[in-house]
Design a protein around this motif. Structure first.
Motif, PDB file in Angstrom:
ATOM      1  N   GLU A 197      48.499  38.376  59.227  1.00  0.00           N
ATOM      2  CA  GLU A 197      47.209  37.703  59.017  1.00  0.00           C
ATOM      3  C   GLU A 197      46.266  38.519  58.135  1.00  0.00           C
ATOM      4  O   GLU A 197      45.425  37.957  57.436  1.00  0.00           O
ATOM      5  N   SER A 198      46.416  39.854  58.180  1.00  0.00           N
ATOM      6  CA  SER A 198      45.543  40.701  57.362  1.00  0.00           C
ATOM      7  C   SER A 198      46.065  40.848  55.936  1.00  0.00           C
ATOM      8  O   SER A 198      45.404  41.459  55.094  1.00  0.00           O
ATOM      9  N   GLY A 199      47.250  40.294  55.674  1.00  0.00           N
ATOM     10  CA  GLY A 199      47.823  40.366  54.342  1.00  0.00           C
ATOM     11  C   GLY A 199      48.532  41.672  54.033  1.00  0.00           C
ATOM     12  O   GLY A 199      48.978  41.898  52.909  1.00  0.00           O
ATOM     13  N   GLN A 200      48.702  42.528  55.048  1.00  0.00           N
ATOM     14  CA  GLN A 200      49.366  43.815  54.813  1.00  0.00           C
ATOM     15  C   GLN A 200      50.881  43.662  54.679  1.00  0.00           C
ATOM     16  O   GLN A 200      51.541  44.526  54.109  1.00  0.00           O
ATOM     17  N   ASN A 201      51.414  42.552  55.216  1.00  0.00           N
ATOM     18  CA  ASN A 201      52.844  42.273  55.059  1.00  0.00           C
ATOM     19  C   ASN A 201      53.050  40.772  55.264  1.00  0.00           C
ATOM     20  O   ASN A 201      53.087  40.286  56.396  1.00  0.00           O
ATOM     21  N   THR A 202      53.205  40.069  54.177  1.00  0.00           N
ATOM     22  CA  THR A 202      53.308  38.604  54.247  1.00  0.00           C
ATOM     23  C   THR A 202      54.683  38.124  54.693  1.00  0.00           C
ATOM     24  O   THR A 202      54.906  36.915  54.809  1.00  0.00           O
TER      25      THR A 202
END
Length: 532
Positions: A197-202
């Motif tokens: 959700e934080s975009g650190q690992n899609t």
């Protein structure tokens, strides 16, 4: 987020090597393993920076070979072996050495040394299945956290994917020696969601399988709050689904896992009520096609019946049978054999009647057995009555409430006798519980007199002939027979001198427990010698 990691990860070069390619020598098992060891030693002992391109290409394949554990025969029957307890740790350590060797070769400037996400996943997989339980889960988690740290630092070829984290979740689910394994699995699942959700690992949007692993971990744990934790997972899934994560939608299997967690709770009555509420919720959501994925199946209904049978609530028999009748009706209407009640379901309902306080419980239990027999004779083999089906009815007769009239007791005994006799029609052999229950029926349902003496003698002698005389049978015999009759039936024998033909079908643990008790009793009664 940084996590300490023992392996130094590196950026993969343009050359991509698929780890799934399994290297083979074509030799018999023991020679193949020797060849793999020889190749591994050759790779690891070569000076840094001097591995040829061929050796660099073969190293991930060697790692893959060890990750699949060459000590295990990979046949169609065991192609999806859950764990590799034999040599699992050895294989995992060899994989570590090969991966470290690639790391060192890359650091030495060899552009042919390549490892990627699949390479690391192979290492995580062998640790997960090594049989090392908590230690393996800890190591698998360290490796994946290190992958995430390296990816965050710009090393895109080692980006952990969904499979990386799924393997760690499975490792924690297998860590039976680790008390907090379910907690670790849930924390890891929440971390996956955070990274996604934080975009650190899609790549880390958890799918249904990830949630199922965590739910199963809670369901199989012995934590007192496991049901509540499992419920929080379902609520968490529902929130994620409403926020747009289609993979997080709770399914029937997830709710069944939740029911299993509740069914193991020590709070029997609370658990039964909660499981019933979950069933009602599933029916409501699936009604009129609102959420067809939540339509209860045979597992769902079995969980509810089992919960009521375990609850020992005064009304547990009626509640369990209500669920059984719903299933019978659905099967009759749809003809779907997947919704057909099976033997275990019928047995649980009959047993729940035996635990209820109703004076009609024996008649209701017999009615359940009659329906079971009728369904079986109609061609439904999955509900074939077994010895427990009949013994549950006998138990409901023997457990008739003490306030029952003499007429009611005699009627219950008649049902017990007929039910016992009917077992032979299904070629079922009574066991020690069956005979013990019949002797209990003699003591509780028959007044002192000729009938009681006759039936007590008949059932005890049959138990002797069938090798079913254990502690349960002897305890029930003492309650049913007079002192004179007991002595006559025992033929001068004691519990410790019974002939083998009387006890040959009694479980070893029951006999062993009796010996331990007798030994303890003798020691207790021994007087200490006085010192001179």
């Amino acid at each position: 987020m940084k996590v300490n990691h023992l392996l130094i990860l590196f950026t993969a070069a343009l050359l991509q090597i698929e780890v799934s390619s399994y290297i083979t020598s074509g030799l018999p098992g023991h020679k193949h393993r020797a060849w793999l060891k020889e190749m591994t030693i050759e790779v690891c002992d070569t000076a840094h920076g001097e591995l040829s391109q061929e050796m660099c290409n073969k190293t991930p394949q060697l790692l893959s070979a060890w990750a699949q554990n060459p000590y295990v025969a990979h046949t169609k029957a065991n192609i999806s072996v859950d764990i590799f307890p034999h040599h699992g740790k050895e294989c995992a350590i060899l994989c570590e050495k090969l991966l470290k060797r690639l790391v060192d070769e890359k650091r030495a400037g060899n552009p042919n040394a390549v490892a990627n996400t699949q390479t690391y996943n192979a290492l995580v997989d062998i640790w997960s299945r090594s049989g090392e339980r908590g230690a393996a889960a800890q190591r698998a988690e360290e490796i994946v956290f290190g992958m995430q740290d390296a990816y965050s630092s710009g090393q895109e070829d080692v980006q952990p994917d969904l499979e990386s984290f799924r393997l760690v979740l499975k490792a924690w689910a297998r860590a039976k020696d680790e008390e907090y394994a379910p907690h670790r699995a849930q924390i890891l699942l929440e971390l996956m969601v955070h990274l996604y959700e934080s975009g650190q690992n899609t790549n880390l949007a958890p799918d249904a399988d990830c949630f199922d692993i965590v739910l199963k971990s809670w369901a199989n744990s012995k934590h007192e709050d496991a049901p509540q934790k499992a419920e929080k997972v379902i609520i968490y899934m529902d929130r994620l689904h409403h926020n747009g994560n289609e993979h997080a939608k709770p399914t029937r299997d997830h709710f069944n896992r939740l029911m299993t967690a509740w069914s193991k709770s020590k709070e029997n009555w609370t658990a039964a009520r909660r499981v019933q509420d979950i069933l009602n919720h599933m029916i409501f959501l699936s009604k009129n096609g609102k959420d067809i994925d939540l339509t209860p199946n045979i597992v769902t209904y079995s969980n509810v019946i089992a919960a009521w049978a375990k609850s020992r609530d005064d009304d547990c028999g009626r509640r369990a049978e209500t669920i059984l009748k719903q299933v019978e009706h659905k099967f009759k209407v749809t003809g779907d054999e997947d919704l057909c009640p099976d033997t275990i379901m019928f047995n649980l309902v009959a047993d729940s009647h035996a635990k209820s306080s109703s004076n009609k419980s024996h008649e209701k239990a017999r009615g359940v057995l009659d329906r079971q027999i009728s369904l079986y004779k109609s061609g439904i083999k999955k509900c074939r009555p077994d010895v427990y089906s009949f013994t549950s009815v006998l138990s409901s007769c023997a457990c008739l409430h003490g306030s029952a009239s003499r007429k009611e007791k005699l009627r219950a005994f008649e049902i017990a006798v007929d039910t016992f006799s009917e077992m032979s029609q299904f070629k079922l052999a009574p066991n020690r519980v069956t005979y013990g229950t019949m002797l209990k029926a003699c003591s509780r349902l028959l007044p002192v007199g000729n009938d009681r003496v006759k039936f007590t003698s008949d059932y005890f002698r049959k138990a002797c002939e069938d090798g079913c005389v254990g502690d349960m049978v002897l305890n029930r015999l003492e309650a049913a027979a007079s002192a004179v009759q007991y002595k006559e039936l025992m033929q001068g024998l004691t519990r410790n001198t019974l002939p083998t033909e009387w006890t040959c079908k009694v479980p070893e643990n029951e006999m062993h427990t009796r010996k331990l008790k007798n030994h303890s009793s003798k020691k207790k009664n021994m007087k200490p010698e006085m010192s001179p």
